[in-house]
Design a protein around this motif. Structure first.
Motif, short mmCIF file in Angstrom:
data_model
loop_
_atom_site.label_atom_id
_atom_site.label_comp_id
_atom_site.label_asym_id
_atom_site.label_seq_id
_atom_site.Cartn_x
_atom_site.Cartn_y
_atom_site.Cartn_z
N PHE A 299 0.82 -1.21 0.00
CA PHE A 299 0.00 0.00 0.00
C PHE A 299 0.85 1.26 0.00
O PHE A 299 0.61 2.19 -0.78
N GLU A 300 1.85 1.28 0.85
CA GLU A 300 2.71 2.47 0.91
C GLU A 300 3.35 2.75 -0.44
O GLU A 300 3.39 3.89 -0.90
N LYS A 301 3.84 1.70 -1.05
CA LYS A 301 4.45 1.86 -2.37
C LYS A 301 3.46 2.48 -3.35
O LYS A 301 3.78 3.41 -4.10
N LYS A 302 2.25 1.97 -3.32
CA LYS A 302 1.23 2.42 -4.27
C LYS A 302 0.79 3.86 -4.01
O LYS A 302 0.54 4.62 -4.94
N VAL A 303 0.69 4.21 -2.75
CA VAL A 303 0.33 5.59 -2.41
C VAL A 303 1.40 6.55 -2.93
O VAL A 303 1.09 7.61 -3.49
N HIS A 304 2.64 6.15 -2.75
CA HIS A 304 3.72 6.98 -3.28
C HIS A 304 3.62 7.13 -4.79
O HIS A 304 3.76 8.23 -5.32
N GLU A 305 3.36 6.02 -5.46
CA GLU A 305 3.26 6.09 -6.92
C GLU A 305 2.16 7.06 -7.34
O GLU A 305 2.34 7.87 -8.25
N LEU A 306 1.01 6.94 -6.66
CA LEU A 306 -0.12 7.79 -7.05
C LEU A 306 0.13 9.26 -6.74
O LEU A 306 -0.15 10.14 -7.57
N SER A 307 0.66 9.52 -5.56
CA SER A 307 0.87 10.93 -5.22
C SER A 307 1.99 11.52 -6.07
O SER A 307 1.90 12.67 -6.51
N ASP A 308 3.01 10.70 -6.35
CA ASP A 308 4.09 11.21 -7.22
C ASP A 308 3.58 11.50 -8.63
O ASP A 308 4.13 12.36 -9.32
N SER A 309 2.54 10.77 -9.02
CA SER A 309 2.02 10.98 -10.37
C SER A 309 1.50 12.41 -10.54
O SER A 309 1.43 12.93 -11.65
N LEU A 310 1.12 13.01 -9.42
CA LEU A 310 0.66 14.40 -9.51
C LEU A 310 1.79 15.32 -9.98
O LEU A 310 1.54 16.34 -10.62
N LEU A 311 3.00 14.91 -9.66
CA LEU A 311 4.15 15.74 -10.06
C LEU A 311 4.30 15.77 -11.58
O LEU A 311 4.85 16.73 -12.13
N THR A 312 3.83 14.72 -12.24
CA THR A 312 3.96 14.72 -13.70
C THR A 312 3.12 15.82 -14.32
O THR A 312 3.34 16.20 -15.47
N ILE A 313 2.13 16.31 -13.54
CA ILE A 313 1.28 17.38 -14.07
C ILE A 313 2.09 18.65 -14.31
O ILE A 313 1.79 19.43 -15.21
N ILE A 314 3.08 18.85 -13.45
CA ILE A 314 3.98 19.97 -13.69
C ILE A 314 5.09 19.48 -14.59
O ILE A 314 5.98 18.78 -14.16
N ALA B 273 0.36 15.23 1.48
CA ALA B 273 0.16 16.68 1.65
C ALA B 273 1.27 17.52 1.01
O ALA B 273 0.97 18.47 0.28
N PRO B 274 2.54 17.20 1.26
CA PRO B 274 3.62 18.02 0.67
C PRO B 274 3.59 18.01 -0.86
O PRO B 274 3.87 19.04 -1.49
N VAL B 275 3.27 16.86 -1.43
CA VAL B 275 3.22 16.78 -2.89
C VAL B 275 2.13 17.71 -3.43
O VAL B 275 2.36 18.48 -4.35
N ILE B 276 0.95 17.63 -2.82
CA ILE B 276 -0.13 18.51 -3.24
C ILE B 276 0.28 19.98 -3.07
O ILE B 276 0.07 20.80 -3.97
N ALA B 277 0.88 20.26 -1.93
CA ALA B 277 1.31 21.64 -1.68
C ALA B 277 2.31 22.11 -2.74
O ALA B 277 2.22 23.24 -3.22
N ALA B 278 3.23 21.24 -3.10
CA ALA B 278 4.24 21.60 -4.08
C ALA B 278 3.61 21.87 -5.44
O ALA B 278 3.91 22.88 -6.10
#
Lengths: 204, 204
Positions: free
Chosen positions: A58-73, A123-128
């Motif tokens: 689960f932790e791995k997957k949460v990281h993958e999903l939240s990191d995917s937000l970074l691809t938006i930038i 949270a930090p990823v979203i904030a960034a």
DNA sequence: TGCATGTTTAACAACGGTGTTAAACATAAG
DNA sequence: CTTATGTTTAACACCGTTGTTAAACATGCA
């Protein structure tokens, strides 16, 4: 000792597939073991409990999903081009991980306690992303290139459009064929449509 | 005999809540009985199996969700106004049934066999909405009022935007507070944003 | 050779959930 | 009053899942 790590990984890979498919509650440890081609006692030898094993996945997957937000930038270029690239990159990521969003949502709904554990690194990823977008928006607006928009809404717009395509795939897949389109072709169109819709929202 | 129907309904209502919350696989018949304030033997007296009980609830819910698509086609008025009204009506419906989309998707993923049972009454609804939209689009395009768009994509756009807001609510709810906004306020903004985004896509 | 570790086999305990059953009880309708 | 029906109680069988354990085996390494 290399063998050891290899087996652990084989189990983790099998667990990932099973959990992503059925979620924590409906996944059976025996089936994970079977998929891994390994005795079910060995699974407990390595991870002791189903819960332990799940948390690793689960932790791995949460990281993958939240990191995917970074691809938006995406890369640094004119704002609209940047948004276009970001949407496409995010779309491609979800296309490669179609079950991921539903899996995460489902587990967090089913067991809200997990939210506390992963909030700290979501949270930090979203904030960034929020901040980077905010800067880009402010600049582009002041240059008269786009209409103003709350970064949070822009994120929601992008994620909404991209995620639903793949969440509905198993449901709509067959129905869409009735319209005579290949599903693969539909996906291609959908990517274009998503970009076009978001950009329309931004253009002055 | 009135008593009889009443009890059956009490059980169905309790089952609806439990199933919508946890899905078929994770719902316990004993908890449904407990919520209904009824002995768990009585539940089997009325419905024999968990599966029977579930099917009653599920069919009802599938109807509700597919019928909600009809709200997208609102009253007869200029196309853009009609789309606006449709989006808002659909948004309100999902707001009143926030767990519904995730529930249906989840059950269909978990047990694709159910898809066959409900395809017959989903397909016509989609076809109807598709056709009505197609007519409206053709007319509005010929009058130069909107840009052309595939009705299927327009449906996807609307559903995507509206559904994700509420699917992510449990996950994002707390995080959004960090930004200082009330979630209720955010929802109001989101409704406006969804309308604006879709309309931007359509305007010439 | 012998030891440590990874792995299998097979059996088991514990638990919880589904569904059944029989007996007793309540109550409204004939 | 009697009967039929809805309902409760309590106990039970059945089954699948998790997790444990002990014994045997394989293998590489000292």
């Amino acid at each position: 000792m290399k063998e050891e790590q290899k087996t652990e990984q084989v189990i983790l890979d099998a667990a990932e597939i099973e959990f992503l498919d059925k979620g924590f509650g409906l996944t059976k440890t025996t089936e994970i073991a079977a998929r891994a081609g390994v005795n079910h006692a060995l699974l407990h030898y390595y991870f002791r409990t189903k819960e332990n094993l799940f948390e690793k996945v689960f932790e791995k997957k949460v990281h993958e999903l939240s990191d995917s937000l970074l691809t938006i930038i995406g890369k640094d270029c004119p704002f609209l081009d940047r948004v276009k690239g970001g949407i496409e990159a995010h779309f491609d990521f979800i296309a490669s991980n179609p079950k991921l969003p539903h899996f995460i949502f489902n587990e967090l709904i089913q067991n809200p306690r997990r939210l506390d554990k992963c909030k700290p690194f979501i949270a930090p990823v979203i904030a960034a992303v929020y901040k980077t977008m905010q800067d880009g928006i402010t600049k582009a607006v002041s240059e008269g290139k786009i209409r103003d928009i709350d970064p949070m809404h822009l994120m929601y717009d992008i994620v909404s459009m991209n995620v639903v395509v793949f969440m509905m795939q198993p449901v709509i897949g067959e129905v869409i064929e009735l319209e005579g389109k290949e599903y693969g072709e539909f996906l291609k169109q959908r990517k274009v449509e998503n970009v076009e819709t978001i950009l329309s929202r931004l253009r002055v």
